[in-house]
Design a protein around this motif. Structure first.
Motif, mmCIF file in Angstrom:
data_model
loop_
_atom_site.group_PDB
_atom_site.id
_atom_site.type_symbol
_atom_site.label_atom_id
_atom_site.label_comp_id
_atom_site.label_asym_id
_atom_site.label_seq_id
_atom_site.Cartn_x
_atom_site.Cartn_y
_atom_site.Cartn_z
ATOM 1 N N THR A 1 7.863 -7.689 -2.036
ATOM 2 C CA THR A 1 8.105 -6.832 -3.194
ATOM 3 C C THR A 1 7.098 -5.691 -3.212
ATOM 4 O O THR A 1 7.426 -4.581 -3.608
ATOM 5 C CB THR A 1 7.988 -7.636 -4.503
ATOM 6 O OG1 THR A 1 6.788 -8.391 -4.428
ATOM 7 C CG2 THR A 1 9.165 -8.533 -4.704
ATOM 8 N N HIS A 2 5.887 -5.995 -2.750
ATOM 9 C CA HIS A 2 4.874 -4.948 -2.664
ATOM 10 C C HIS A 2 5.349 -3.820 -1.773
ATOM 11 O O HIS A 2 5.225 -2.648 -2.100
ATOM 12 C CB HIS A 2 3.564 -5.518 -2.103
ATOM 13 C CG HIS A 2 2.717 -6.138 -3.152
ATOM 14 N ND1 HIS A 2 1.419 -6.500 -2.942
ATOM 15 C CD2 HIS A 2 3.000 -6.458 -4.427
ATOM 16 C CE1 HIS A 2 0.936 -7.023 -4.058
ATOM 17 N NE2 HIS A 2 1.881 -7.004 -4.962
ATOM 18 N N LYS B 1 8.385 -3.006 -0.924
ATOM 19 C CA LYS B 1 9.494 -2.275 -1.524
ATOM 20 C C LYS B 1 8.983 -1.320 -2.602
ATOM 21 O O LYS B 1 9.367 -0.156 -2.649
ATOM 22 C CB LYS B 1 10.477 -3.276 -2.156
ATOM 23 C CG LYS B 1 11.808 -3.357 -1.420
ATOM 24 C CD LYS B 1 12.767 -4.193 -2.263
ATOM 25 C CE LYS B 1 13.709 -4.992 -1.364
ATOM 26 N NZ LYS B 1 14.284 -6.145 -2.080
ATOM 27 N N ARG B 2 8.136 -1.839 -3.423
ATOM 28 C CA ARG B 2 7.609 -0.998 -4.505
ATOM 29 C C ARG B 2 6.828 0.178 -3.940
ATOM 30 O O ARG B 2 6.953 1.307 -4.407
ATOM 31 C CB ARG B 2 6.707 -1.816 -5.431
ATOM 32 C CG ARG B 2 7.486 -2.740 -6.345
ATOM 33 C CD ARG B 2 6.618 -3.223 -7.473
ATOM 34 N NE ARG B 2 6.264 -2.139 -8.380
ATOM 35 C CZ ARG B 2 5.434 -2.289 -9.403
ATOM 36 N NH1 ARG B 2 4.871 -3.465 -9.627
ATOM 37 N NH2 ARG B 2 5.157 -1.290 -10.199
ATOM 38 N N SER B 3 6.014 -0.111 -2.928
ATOM 39 C CA SER B 3 5.230 0.967 -2.330
ATOM 40 C C SER B 3 6.135 2.030 -1.731
ATOM 41 O O SER B 3 5.870 3.223 -1.826
ATOM 42 C CB SER B 3 4.303 0.410 -1.254
ATOM 43 O OG SER B 3 3.538 -0.641 -1.774
ATOM 44 N N GLY C 1 9.155 2.719 -2.721
ATOM 45 C CA GLY C 1 9.714 3.450 -3.863
ATOM 46 C C GLY C 1 8.724 4.472 -4.391
ATOM 47 O O GLY C 1 9.066 5.632 -4.652
ATOM 48 N N ILE C 2 7.475 4.053 -4.509
ATOM 49 C CA ILE C 2 6.450 4.953 -5.032
ATOM 50 C C ILE C 2 6.226 6.120 -4.077
ATOM 51 O O ILE C 2 6.075 7.271 -4.499
ATOM 52 C CB ILE C 2 5.148 4.166 -5.296
ATOM 53 C CG1 ILE C 2 5.374 3.194 -6.467
ATOM 54 C CG2 ILE C 2 3.995 5.110 -5.612
ATOM 55 C CD1 ILE C 2 4.265 2.208 -6.687
ATOM 56 N N TRP D 1 0.268 0.745 -2.071
ATOM 57 C CA TRP D 1 0.052 -0.604 -1.556
ATOM 58 C C TRP D 1 -1.325 -1.103 -1.987
ATOM 59 O O TRP D 1 -1.490 -2.178 -2.557
ATOM 60 C CB TRP D 1 0.172 -0.582 -0.027
ATOM 61 C CG TRP D 1 0.182 -1.958 0.575
ATOM 62 C CD1 TRP D 1 -0.703 -2.961 0.312
ATOM 63 C CD2 TRP D 1 1.128 -2.480 1.496
ATOM 64 N NE1 TRP D 1 -0.370 -4.073 1.024
ATOM 65 C CE2 TRP D 1 0.744 -3.810 1.770
ATOM 66 C CE3 TRP D 1 2.243 -1.957 2.141
ATOM 67 C CZ2 TRP D 1 1.434 -4.616 2.650
ATOM 68 C CZ3 TRP D 1 2.931 -2.764 3.020
ATOM 69 C CH2 TRP D 1 2.543 -4.084 3.275
ATOM 70 N N GLN E 1 -1.628 -1.722 -5.882
ATOM 71 C CA GLN E 1 -1.072 -2.974 -6.392
ATOM 72 C C GLN E 1 -1.986 -4.135 -6.047
ATOM 73 O O GLN E 1 -2.242 -5.021 -6.862
ATOM 74 C CB GLN E 1 0.311 -3.208 -5.789
ATOM 75 C CG GLN E 1 1.314 -2.210 -6.285
ATOM 76 C CD GLN E 1 2.668 -2.409 -5.634
ATOM 77 O OE1 GLN E 1 3.135 -3.523 -5.466
ATOM 78 N NE2 GLN E 1 3.295 -1.329 -5.255
#
Lengths: 268, 414, 302
Positions: free
Chosen positions: B2-3, B5-7, B9-10, B52, B55
């Motif tokens: 998830t990290h 993916k989020r990274s 996205g960011i 990354w 988070q």
């Protein structure tokens, strides 16, 4: 209690009224405290107890009424609207319902702040140092340390106060207030958030402080067991008004008080 | 996962954010549009990497806080290096002596004949150390956020420039006068505004500093306007003629002495009744007042004392540069001094010294860094507040000597 | 006494003041909800102006011009400002909820410095000319000696924006949630309002308003640089405080009062000291009436 008439009156509040905008938070409340007494101020939430404290300790200026103190060995003063620090210097100290310590200072330093109004070192003397300053500093430290011992916090004297447990923080607030050498100590819900064991210890601590430090105590508290145990007299407030006063026994049997508490869950 | 993916996205989000500003540049003179697509890729990559790391750090911060909260015996935690250093008087003294000797020898080691560039750089840096330590009193110890601190520096500098120009007063006469003028300004300004809440105080001090600068720029009959004042005499040494290098070294020693003086004074105050009252006000105003601290007087003393150092060192600044104009006293300079205090850790003397030296010397020696200096300062201020609000050097607590003797049960007594 | 001159100044002051009001709304809304002076708000305004400059610059060089370009540029600027405001809150403020009061403020100052220098490095520290996109309206002919076409556009746009904002806050769901959160955050959370989303929305709305202000002022002054946000931010903050921070009509009133006061001061006394009047007003109002013109004094809870 029978002797209270002969005792010296310390605090005399009469006709105290406090308005916030259109809202009357306290309506014509009177209260007296005599030497060596433990007096409790109780009432449902929102009855105006803390506001009463704030008026007496100078954080708010009351709209009407008189707050007079008679310090032992001092002249009678009317203290309405006086700055809180002046009132503390005259000999009344308090604790806070929502603990207000200095989190990034050590436990000992927290208590030493209480010594502030009893010491005199100014900027120049602090910079230059010297024997008198060192002596005063040492006295502050020692006195504060002894107070920490009294409330059972001596072993964490060098710890940051933010790292203490809830109950310990409450006791630290008491020690800090005592450091100002008060003749009257005002405790705002000292047992809030404590477990039964801690509350029991607090019970003994408050009585001991009264006896050893020769201070009178006014406390706001919701824990009825504590209140009934230690109080000499009790005042009851509801909706900003005083609805009863008397000994614990009288209060327990007072129909008005029972009615006021019926809506709430019975604490007693 | 998830990290990741989020990274990702960011990263994409920041590519979108930076799209117009970093990619397109319109040159209206030559009527051309410059497209810098490479920047977009860089922005995306950097944002991805930072996200990354971010988070990860936020999680670590939360875990660390939970751990501290759950710690039943906080006093048994392992002390930090700085804490041990502060607790050990012998080691402490040795380190101090070493640093002192090094500081004394420094100008002779790095300069020769006509080359005394490094000495001059160090003088500027040390001037900012004093400023950092002075602001540390106001912001770090007393918690009064002053965004216009540079104005007091300007007061000191102009005091010397004007007094030497108009009345022919020497450096040593003006040095204390500069400090006193700074302090007077501090008192006059502080008196009405110190009862304001923290954030309002910040804005008002900022306003005062801006007014000061505008007045300096526009009242040219007195202050020389935007052109400033030139030919300010350098510090004099009993009328002895000094060459360039000697003058630089002489000034270096003067500032070094001021730094030492500031350290001693701040240190003494910090561990005194006055300093404790400042810190208590910083932590909780209402509780301090209820414990008998006079708020107005205590705040004013911290504000005025901070201003005193700025005024004092302002005189040295004017003498060292022999030329001043309003451009040396902008908001960015105030912000830089504030960054020093924040980075060093509010209230920490050692931290502020290290941070001041680092922030002032880095742009001087890393030219590539100089351009990005303010960008980095801004980012550092945000990051410090989030991840290390106590500053780089932290967890210093003062231990007092106390008498445990008069009762036997020191440990078990409850 | 020259009334024509006075009237000119008043008009100029109102135009300027309405821009301050637009930016001040962002300060006031954010302050109302999280009690933070969003120091970087002025930078969001500056970024809005820059995005508009880039869009209209590209458009102008591609042969388009006129009011439609300005509108497109303003829309894109608003979107970008909103995105920056949203991101700013997530990075610089959200991790600091519940921290000591000074922490988010210092973080805000840091963010402000960062954004200012980011634009300066990505674009240029110099002033850039902003293309003239507002045509001279014919119907403006008789008024031209007092207000230019650009000024007219500014006044109309500001008025429209204010009406839109009022509708948004009074009648929409998010507006109601915002008002609830402003009054009592804990209570709002308890009745099921997503406070995080409300705060984000507040930043987005404030940023859009700031961007509109940025585009309008850029087309009036005809040039911008990366430093304009700083001064405009402080002026707008002054306006917000003047009206009573946290109070939305107050921000508008404060903006107009400040704009007029500043213009009158510059017109009758000295234009070099224009900013001094604004700061002087700020200092006076904070000392004499910290609650502002329309604000109510609040007692701190103990």
């Amino acid at each position: 209690m029978a002797a209270s008439n002969e005792r010296k009156k310390l605090l005399e509040v009469s006709g105290l009224t406090m308005d916030f905008g259109g809202l009357r938070a306290i309506d014509n409340v009177g209260l007296d405290i005599f030497e060596g007494e433990i007096v409790a101020l109780i009432g449902p939430n929102g009855a105006g107890k803390t506001t009463f404290f704030n008026c007496v300790t100078g954080i708010y200026e009351p709209t009407q009424g008189d707050v007079k103190i008679h310090p032992p060995g001092g002249a009678t003063r009317r203290i309405n609207g006086m700055k809180p620090n002046r009132i503390t210097a005259l000999g009344m100290a308090r604790t806070f319902q929502n603990i207000r310590l200095f989190p990034a200072m050590t436990v000992l330093e927290n208590v030493m702040i209480g010594r502030h109004c009893r010491t005199h070192t100014g900027i120049v003397r602090a910079i230059l140092g010297g024997a008198a300053t060192a002596r005063e500093e040492k006295e502050s430290v020692d006195k504060s340390y002894q107070l920490l011992k009294k409330v059972g916090l001596a072993e964490v004297a060098d710890e940051f106060s933010r790292n203490l447990s809830y109950g310990a923080q409450r006791r630290l607030e008491i020690a800090r207030a005592l450091a100002t050498d008060p003749f009257l100590l005002l405790l705002d819900e000292p047992a809030a958030g404590m477990n039964p064991q801690e509350t029991h210890e607090l019970d003994a601590l408050i009585t001991r402080i009264r006896d050893e430090e020769k201070v009178a105590i006014l406390l706001i508290e919701h824990d009825m067991k504590l209140v009934m145990n230690i109080s000499d007299r009790i005042y009851v407030m509801e909706y900003g008004k005083e609805i009863a006063q008397g000994t614990p026994q009288q209060i327990k049997e007072n129909p008005k008080v029972i009615e006021a508490y019926l809506g709430e869950e019975a604490h007693a | 996962m998830t990290h990741l993916k989020r990274s990702l996205g960011i990263g994409l989000w920041f590519m979108f954010l930076t799209l117009p500003l970093m990619v397109v540049r319109v040159n209206t003179v030559s009527s051309e549009v410059e497209w810098r697509w490479a920047n977009l890729v860089w922005a995306g990559l950097c944002a991805f990497a930072i996200a990354w790391l971010w988070q990860f750090s936020i999680e670590r911060r939360a875990a660390k806080r939970a751990q501290v909260a759950a710690d039943a015996h906080p006093q048994k935690r392992k002390p930090t290096l700085a804490q041990r250093l502060a607790d050990d008087p012998v080691l402490n003294r040795r380190v101090l002596l070493g640093v002192g000797l090094l500081a004394m020898a420094f100008p002779w080691l790095v300069s020769s004949g006509q080359n005394f560039y490094h000495v001059n750089v160090m003088v500027s840096a040390l001037i900012f150390v004093v400023l950092g330590l002075g602001l540390n009193i106001t912001v770090g110890l007393a918690g009064l956020l002053d965004l216009g601190y540079i104005a007091f520096f300007a007061v000191g500098a102009y005091t010397y420039a004007l007094l030497s120009k108009n009345f022919d007063l020497g450096f040593w006469t003006c040095l204390p006068l500069g400090g006193v003028m700074g302090m007077l300004f501090g008192i006059v300004l502080g008196f009405p505004i110190l009862r304001l809440r923290g954030d309002y105080l910040a804005i008002v001090t900022l306003g005062f500093a801006s007014i000061t600068k505008i007045v300096l720029e526009n009242w040219d009959t007195v202050f020389g306007g935007a052109a400033g004042i030139a030919n300010i005499p350098r510090p004099d040494l009993f009328g002895i003629e000094l060459d360039g290098r000697q003058k630089a070294i002489y000034t270096y020693y003067i500032v070094l002495a001021l730094v030492a003086l500031t350290i001693v004074v701040t240190n003494r105050l910090k561990n005194s009744r006055v300093g404790r009252a400042w810190m208590a006000l910083r932590e909780d105003e209402i509780a301090s007042v209820a414990m008998g601290v006079d708020m107005a007087q205590t705040k004013l003393s911290a504000y005025a004392l901070g201003a005193f150092w700025a005024g004092l060192v302002g005189v040295v600044f004017a003498a060292h540069n022999s030329f001043i104009n309003p451009d040396s006293f902008t908001f960015m300079d105030s912000a830089m001094i504030l960054a020093m205090v924040v980075l060093g850790g509010m209230g920490s003397i050692l931290g502020v010294i290290i941070a001041s030296l680092a922030l002032k010397l880095m742009p001087e020696y890393l030219r590539a860094f100089a351009e990005y200096r303010m960008l980095v300062f801004g980012a550092v201020m945000v990051l410090m507040m989030i991840f290390r609000p106590q500053g780089l050097i932290n967890d210093m607590r003062r231990k007092y000597e106390y008498d445990t003797a008069d009762k036997e049960d020191t440990d078990g007594g409850k | 006494m020259d009334f024509e001159y006075l009237f000119q100044l008043l008009c100029g002051g109102l135009v300027k003041g309405s821009i301050y009001a637009l930016i001040a709304l962002g300060y006031t809304m954010v302050y109302g909800i999280i009690q933070l002076i969003n120091f970087a708000h002025g930078e969001v305004y500056m970024i809005g102006a820059f995005v508009a400059l880039i869009i209209s610059g590209v458009a102008t060089l591609s042969g388009y011009s006129g009011l439609s370009v300005l509108i497109v540029a303003a829309v894109v600027a608003a979107i970008y400002a909103a995105a920056y405001g949203f991101t700013l809150e997530k990075i610089a403020y959200r991790p600091l909820r519940g921290a000591p009061r000074l922490s988010p403020l210092i973080s805000a100052i840091g963010a402000s410095i960062f954004l200012m220098n980011y634009v300066q490095l990505a674009q240029t520290p110099d002033f850039l000319p902003f293309p003239e996109l507002v045509p001279e309206f014919e119907f403006m002919e008789p008024l031209l000696q007092y207000v230019s076409s650009v000024d007219m556009v500014i006044l109309v746009m500001t008025a429209l924006t204010m009406v839109a904002l009022t509708v948004l806050i009074k009648y929409t769901k998010i507006g109601k949630a915002m008002r609830a959160t402003q009054q009592d955050q804990v209570m709002a959370r308890l009745v099921g309002i997503n406070v995080d989303r409300v705060i984000s929305a507040t930043f987005v709305i404030g940023s859009v308003l700031a961007a509109i202000g940025g585009v309008l002022i850029a087309s009036r002054t005809g040039q911008i640089n990366s430093a304009i946000g700083f001064m405009a931010g402080i002026k707008a903050f002054t306006a917000a405080v003047l009206g009573g921070i946290g109070n939305i009509p107050g921000a508008v009133l404060g903006g107009l009062v400040l704009g007029v006061a500043e213009t009158l001061g510059a017109g009758y006394i000295s234009s070099a000291y224009e900013d001094v009047f604004a700061f002087g007003l700020l200092v006076l109002i904070l000392i004499l009436r910290p609650a502002g013109l329309l604000g109510k004094a609040v007692k701190q809870k103990v």
